[in-house]
Every structure is written in structure tokens, then in C-alpha cells.
Design a protein around this motif. Structure first.
Motif, PDB file in Angstrom:
ATOM      1  N   UNK A   1      -3.114 -14.623   1.659  1.00 31.63           N
ATOM      2  CA  UNK A   1      -1.848 -14.136   1.108  1.00 31.63           C
ATOM      3  C   UNK A   1      -1.171 -13.160   2.072  1.00 31.63           C
ATOM      4  N   UNK A   2      -1.955 -12.272   2.643  1.00 29.80           N
ATOM      5  CA  UNK A   2      -1.371 -11.312   3.582  1.00 29.80           C
ATOM      6  C   UNK A   2      -0.838 -12.003   4.826  1.00 29.80           C
ATOM      7  N   UNK A   3      -1.521 -13.059   5.252  1.00 32.38           N
ATOM      8  CA  UNK A   3      -1.120 -13.736   6.485  1.00 32.38           C
ATOM      9  C   UNK A   3       0.070 -14.661   6.268  1.00 32.38           C
ATOM     10  N   UNK A   4       0.098 -15.349   5.121  1.00 31.90           N
ATOM     11  CA  UNK A   4       1.120 -16.370   4.898  1.00 31.90           C
ATOM     12  C   UNK A   4       2.385 -15.814   4.264  1.00 31.90           C
TER      13      UNK A   4
ATOM     14  N   UNK B   1       5.960  -9.634   4.751  1.00 31.83           N
ATOM     15  CA  UNK B   1       6.194  -8.388   4.039  1.00 31.83           C
ATOM     16  C   UNK B   1       5.238  -8.160   2.897  1.00 31.83           C
ATOM     17  N   UNK B   2       3.938  -8.367   3.153  1.00 33.14           N
ATOM     18  CA  UNK B   2       2.933  -8.248   2.101  1.00 33.14           C
ATOM     19  C   UNK B   2       2.377  -6.836   2.009  1.00 33.14           C
ATOM     20  N   UNK B   3       3.239  -5.849   2.160  1.00 30.58           N
ATOM     21  CA  UNK B   3       2.776  -4.460   2.078  1.00 30.58           C
ATOM     22  C   UNK B   3       2.249  -4.112   0.706  1.00 30.58           C
ATOM     23  N   UNK B   4       2.845  -4.718  -0.344  1.00 32.13           N
ATOM     24  CA  UNK B   4       2.374  -4.458  -1.695  1.00 32.13           C
ATOM     25  C   UNK B   4       0.948  -4.935  -1.896  1.00 32.13           C
ATOM     26  N   UNK B   5       0.603  -6.069  -1.282  1.00 32.92           N
ATOM     27  CA  UNK B   5      -0.760  -6.585  -1.401  1.00 32.92           C
ATOM     28  C   UNK B   5      -1.741  -5.641  -0.716  1.00 32.92           C
ATOM     29  N   UNK B   6      -1.379  -5.163   0.475  1.00 33.58           N
ATOM     30  CA  UNK B   6      -2.255  -4.230   1.180  1.00 33.58           C
ATOM     31  C   UNK B   6      -2.425  -2.929   0.395  1.00 33.58           C
TER      32      UNK B   6
ATOM     33  N   UNK C   1     -11.997  -8.998   3.015  1.00 36.12           N
ATOM     34  CA  UNK C   1     -10.627  -9.506   3.144  1.00 36.12           C
ATOM     35  C   UNK C   1      -9.834  -8.754   4.186  1.00 36.12           C
ATOM     36  N   UNK C   2      -9.936  -7.440   4.215  1.00 36.36           N
ATOM     37  CA  UNK C   2      -9.223  -6.659   5.227  1.00 36.36           C
ATOM     38  C   UNK C   2      -9.754  -6.952   6.624  1.00 36.36           C
ATOM     39  N   UNK C   3     -11.085  -7.103   6.735  1.00 37.62           N
ATOM     40  CA  UNK C   3     -11.660  -7.438   8.037  1.00 37.62           C
ATOM     41  C   UNK C   3     -11.204  -8.828   8.490  1.00 37.62           C
ATOM     42  N   UNK C   4     -11.188  -9.780   7.569  1.00 35.71           N
ATOM     43  CA  UNK C   4     -10.746 -11.130   7.902  1.00 35.71           C
ATOM     44  C   UNK C   4      -9.275 -11.158   8.279  1.00 35.71           C
ATOM     45  N   UNK C   5      -8.460 -10.381   7.576  1.00 32.90           N
ATOM     46  CA  UNK C   5      -7.033 -10.351   7.887  1.00 32.90           C
ATOM     47  C   UNK C   5      -6.786  -9.810   9.288  1.00 32.90           C
TER      48      UNK C   5
ATOM     49  N   UNK D   1      -8.914  -9.849  11.818  1.00 31.62           N
ATOM     50  CA  UNK D   1      -9.412 -10.824  12.792  1.00 31.62           C
ATOM     51  C   UNK D   1      -8.471 -12.012  12.913  1.00 31.62           C
ATOM     52  N   UNK D   2      -7.874 -12.436  11.797  1.00 29.23           N
ATOM     53  CA  UNK D   2      -6.947 -13.568  11.844  1.00 29.23           C
ATOM     54  C   UNK D   2      -5.700 -13.246  12.660  1.00 29.23           C
ATOM     55  N   UNK D   3      -5.177 -12.044  12.489  1.00 27.74           N
ATOM     56  CA  UNK D   3      -3.990 -11.678  13.261  1.00 27.74           C
ATOM     57  C   UNK D   3      -4.277 -11.690  14.763  1.00 27.74           C
TER      58      UNK D   3
END
Length: 329
Positions: free
Chosen positions: A119-122, A125-130, A213-217, A219-221
Motif C-alpha cells: 500500500x505504501x509503495x503503490x 502520498x501514503x503519509x497517513x498509512x505511515x 512492513x516498514x523494513x520491507x517498504x 528495502x523495496x524503495x
């Protein structure tokens, strides 16, 4: 691989010996008296002293620890002060419930981590999710467990919030109720077991999902900026396919390391969550053992939890080497 397994076994033995020594040393600072717990609060002092001598509590600590290691070499964890049963029998009774809950929490946590990272990657402006992830991740485990029980059990009555199964007379071959219900042809038992498991598993899965999830996000970026990702996009693959086929595997090393750390924390969180939800597992058993100064039970559970963590950590290291060929075992 054989050399790695041999090294892991030797390391496991050393770690378990050190852990048993540390836990055994805690008896000197625990104010409760096992002899008094067995004899009863109103027992005369002579009876308590006789019980201390019978239990060997008057012996030097080195002698007591050596006796413990000798019993451990024969797979004897001693006798529980509280239940008056062999600790190994108690562990066999309560371990399946903890295994079922722990595996469900890890699976749910990994699924939540994947969804949150995607969700954060796709979503731009996913600041609310973070922000929501930071808020949930900073909530103490006892508070999140109590909130889940209050809203979904007490207020809304959507899910059961206590116990493990409504069918009190059910006993399956493996002790894992979800699997046993299917094995004996009683799907209603499996459904009921799943419903009872949702709230405690979710309470345990939230810290795992947030951290992984934060670690994966992150690493994905980093991975999605690489040249081979641009090549995959140039071939006409959609962003979702690029993410699933090329991004996740190459970004898996850091999240797997974080998962290993979260599994270690999971064993501590089990004590809280099983107590809140009345889950009849090793966590609740350990809490009751602490309250009764039941040192043999505490030591036995510590050995089991340490063994499980070493096993899970070994499997995660193998998964890391499969995801990244640069990592050698």
C-alpha cells in the motif's frame, strides 16, 4: 549445508546452557519460597524447612545447577512446584496451544507486512498509512490486546475473547485444534478454533506486521531504483508484476532479519497475550509459574522457548540464503 547445521547445533547447545544458567541464577533474587508454596502459607516453620531439605534448596547453588544439568541430560526437567506433575508433561500439554497461536501470529504478521508495504509503495502520498503504522507500532502489547478484547469481544460481541475452544470435550491427535478439526471430520471445531484465535493472533501479529512492513517498504524503495527493475518496466510489465516478480524477492533480506528479531519478541509477548485472553498455552503456564515461584517450570519453558527461537532463526537464515545468493551459510 551440513557444516552450517553442525555449527548451528553447537551454537544452540552453548546458547541454551548460558540461558539456563542465567534463568537458574534468578532464583537467588526471587523473594518467593518454593518450599513455602508447596507446604502452604499456614504450614509451621519446621515443615517448611523439611520441605526445603527435601527439594535440595539448602544445597549450594553450584550443586543445584549441576543436578539440574544432569536431569536435563536425561530429558528430565524436574517436577512443577505448582502442578506437582513432571514439567515435561505440562509442556507437552500446553505447547500445542502456543505453537498454534504463534504460527498463526507469524503468518498473519507477514501478511500484514506485505499488505502495508504494498500500500505504501503503490499508493502515492501514503503519509497517513505511515502515521497509522507508527501509532499502532508504538502501542504497548498489553494495551493493544486489551483494546481488541474490549471492542471486538465485550462491546461488539463479534469474536470470542477468552479460551481456545468452545468444545470442552474435544481432543485431537496433534493438539492443534484447527488441524485436528479437519482430520477428524469436524469442520465446526476448526471454525470455532479459528474464531477464538483471531484476537490473540492479531494482537501478536500487529508488532510483527508493523516492524517487518516498514523494513520491507524501505528495502523495496531501494530495490525498485535498480537497473534491472527499469529493464522489467521497459518490457511492458505492469507495476504490480514488477513488484511481485522482481521486487519482493530481492528486497527480502532485510525484512527476514527483522522477522527474526520479532520472533524473539514474540515469545515475551506470548506471556502477556495468553494472560489477557486466557489462552491455555505456555505463556499463561509461565505466568502462573512465576507467581508460584515454580523454578523448574520456568527453567523448562525457557529451554523450550530458546530451542524454538534457535530453530526459527535457523530457518530464517536458510530463507535469506535462498532469496539472496550472495549470502552463504
Amino acid at each position: 549445508m551440513l557444516a552450517y547445521l553442525a555449527k548451528s547445533i553447537v551454537g544452540a547447545v552453548v546458547v541454551l546452557l548460558m540461558m539456563s544458567f542465567i534463568v537458574f541464577g534468578l532464583q537467588s533474587i526471587i523473594p518467593a519460597d518454593p518450599a513455602r508454596a508447596i507446604a502452604g502459607p499456614n504450614a509451621p516453620l519446621d515443615t517448611v524447612e523439611a520441605m526445603r531439605e527435601q527439594l535440595g534448596l539448602e544445597d549450594p547453588a553450584v550443586v543445584q545447577y549441576g543436578r539440574f544439568l544432569l536431569r536435563l541430560a536425561h530429558a528430565d526437567l524436574g517436577t512443577s512446584v505448582r502442578t506437582r506433575r513432571p514439567v515435561s508433561d505440562d509442556i507437552r500439554q500446553y505447547l500445542p496451544a502456543t505453537l498454534e497461536l504463534g504460527l498463526a501470529a507469524i503468518a498473519l504478521g507477514v501478511a500484514l507486512a506485505g499488505v502495508m508495504a504494498a500500500l505504501q509503495f503503490l499508493i502515492p502520498g501514503s503519509g497517513g498509512i505511515r502515521l497509522a503504522m507508527v501509532g499502532v507500532g508504538s502501542t504497548p502489547i498489553f494495551l493493544s490486546a486489551l483494546l481488541l478484547a474490549y471492542f471486538f469481544w465485550f462491546r461488539l460481541d463479534w469474536l470470542p475473547g477468552a479460551g481456545r475452544l468452545a468444545y470442552r470435550d474435544f481432543a485431537g491427535p496433534t493438539g492443534l485444534n484447527v488441524i485436528d478439526g479437519m482430520l477428524v471430520g469436524r469442520p465446526e471445531v476448526s471454525v470455532d478454533a479459528l474464531l477464538h484465535m483471531i484476537l490473540p493472533a492479531l494482537a501478536l501479529a500487529l508488532p510483527i506486521g508493523i516492524a517487518v512492513g516498514r523494513s520491507l517498504n524501505g528495502a523495496l524503495h531501494e530495490v525498485m531504483r535498480q537497473t534491472y527493475i527499469r529493464t522489467a518496466r521497459g518490457k511492458g510489465l505492469s507495476e504490480t508484476k514488477v513488484l511481485l516478480r522482481h521486487g519482493l524477492r530481492n528486497a527480502a533480506t532485510a525484512p527476514l532479519s527483522m522477522l527474526s528479531l520479532q520472533v524473539r519478541l514474540l515469545f515475551g509477548n506470548l506471556l502477556v497475550v495468553e494472560r489477557v485472553f486466557g489462552w491455555p498455552g505456555l505463556g499463561l503456564y509461565t505466568v502462573q509459574a512465576f507467581a508460584s515461584a515454580d523454578l523448574p517450570a520456568v527453567l523448562g519453558v525457557a529451554i523450550v522457548f530458546g530451542t524454538l527461537y534457535i530453530l526459527v532463526n535457523t530457518l530464517i537464515e536458510i530463507a535469506q540464503s535462498m532469496a539472496d545468493s550472495r549470502i552463504k551459510l
